[in-house]
Design a protein around this motif. Structure first.
Motif, PDB file in Angstrom:
ATOM      1  N   LYS A 232       0.848  -1.202   0.000  1.00 43.08           N
ATOM      2  CA  LYS A 232       0.000   0.000   0.000  1.00 43.08           C
ATOM      3  C   LYS A 232       0.883   1.252   0.000  1.00 43.08           C
ATOM      4  CE  LYS A 232      -3.990   1.888   2.504  1.00 43.08           C
ATOM      5  NZ  LYS A 232      -3.566   3.265   2.784  1.00 43.08           N
ATOM      6  N   PHE A 233       1.876   1.257   0.859  1.00 43.94           N
ATOM      7  CA  PHE A 233       2.775   2.412   1.009  1.00 43.94           C
ATOM      8  C   PHE A 233       3.473   2.737  -0.317  1.00 43.94           C
ATOM      9  CE2 PHE A 233       6.827   4.406   2.197  1.00 43.94           C
ATOM     10  CZ  PHE A 233       6.440   5.329   3.159  1.00 43.94           C
ATOM     11  N   LEU A 234       4.001   1.708  -0.988  1.00 46.15           N
ATOM     12  CA  LEU A 234       4.777   1.935  -2.211  1.00 46.15           C
ATOM     13  C   LEU A 234       3.893   2.162  -3.440  1.00 46.15           C
ATOM     14  CD1 LEU A 234       7.725  -0.569  -1.681  1.00 46.15           C
ATOM     15  CD2 LEU A 234       7.887   1.915  -1.748  1.00 46.15           C
ATOM     16  N   VAL A 235       2.802   1.411  -3.528  1.00 44.13           N
ATOM     17  CA  VAL A 235       1.948   1.545  -4.711  1.00 44.13           C
ATOM     18  C   VAL A 235       1.283   2.917  -4.745  1.00 44.13           C
ATOM     19  CG1 VAL A 235      -0.106   0.631  -5.870  1.00 44.13           C
ATOM     20  CG2 VAL A 235       1.654  -0.930  -5.037  1.00 44.13           C
ATOM     21  N   GLU A 236       0.938   3.439  -3.577  1.00 43.31           N
ATOM     22  CA  GLU A 236       0.354   4.792  -3.511  1.00 43.31           C
ATOM     23  C   GLU A 236       1.322   5.843  -4.054  1.00 43.31           C
ATOM     24  OE1 GLU A 236      -0.896   5.502   0.511  1.00 43.31           O
ATOM     25  OE2 GLU A 236      -2.749   4.354   0.269  1.00 43.31           O
ATOM     26  N   GLN A 237       2.618   5.535  -4.020  1.00 42.16           N
ATOM     27  CA  GLN A 237       3.643   6.465  -4.512  1.00 42.16           C
ATOM     28  C   GLN A 237       4.175   6.040  -5.889  1.00 42.16           C
ATOM     29  OE1 GLN A 237       4.563   9.186  -2.779  1.00 42.16           O
ATOM     30  NE2 GLN A 237       3.399   8.766  -0.935  1.00 42.16           N
TER      31      GLN A 237
END
Length: 196
Positions: free
Chosen positions: A15-20
């Motif tokens: 979630k953290f990386l895909v959002e970015q």
């Protein structure tokens, strides 16, 4: 942090990386973490720590190279002149800070492995070595790493030989800057391997 099993940590990292828009980094982090866990079974009392460190080692990919000096300074991180010259290397320290502050990882051994996964360091642990080597084997570029055959052969002997092989490869192939930690690790590994 103890509340995370590896699946829930994987989901949070995703979630953290895909959002970015860092899906490729997510894939790399998971493959390094899973490989570090498998490798760690042979060398570590708690291989799960290697998986956590692997999953989080490149979490700082959310900051492009041209922002890393400013981000590191905002986080209060001390930087070497080599890191100022090649900001890419700073990502290991930023990843450690994010693991601590955002993901609430407080285990010093895991944080150490995240912090030195690119350069290693002079006072390395087996966990540091496992994550360092896993990152080189499951590299984030296309195709096979050019050093992979020699590295895997060295790994059949020991973690130290594999790490030394990789650092020697780097030093012989136009390395842009020599980070002080990389130099310390090189000196220590050489001493350790020649005294056997």
């Amino acid at each position: 942090m103890g509340t995370f099993d590896h699946n829930s940590l994987r989901n949070v990292v995703k979630k953290f990386l895909v959002e970015q828009n860092c899906l490729k980094t997510y894939d790399h982090c998971i493959s390094v973490g899973d490989y570090a866990y498998e490798l760690g079974k042979d060398y570590l009392d708690e291989p799960a720590k290697a998986r956590i460190a692997g999953y989080l080692h490149d979490i700082s990919a959310i900051y492009p190279n041209n922002q890393r000096i400013d981000v590191a300074k905002r986080m209060g991180l001390e930087l070497y002149k080599e890191e100022l010259a090649l900001p890419m290397i700073i990502h290991q320290k930023i990843s450690k800070a994010i693991a601590l502050n955002e993901f609430k990882v407080t285990d010093p051994a895991i944080l150490s492995a995240i912090e030195c996964h690119t350069t290693l360091k002079g006072d390395y642990s087996d966990l540091d070595l496992v994550v360092f080597i896993a990152d080189k084997i499951k590299w984030d570029q296309e195709g096979e790493p050019p050093y992979i055959v020699g590295l895997m052969t060295a790994l059949e002997n020991s973690l130290e030989e594999a790490a030394y092989y990789y650092i020697e490869y780097l030093l012989n192939h136009d390395i842009q800057v020599i980070h002080p930690w990389l130099n310390e690790a090189h000196v220590k590994l050489k001493k350790q391997l020649t005294s056997v």
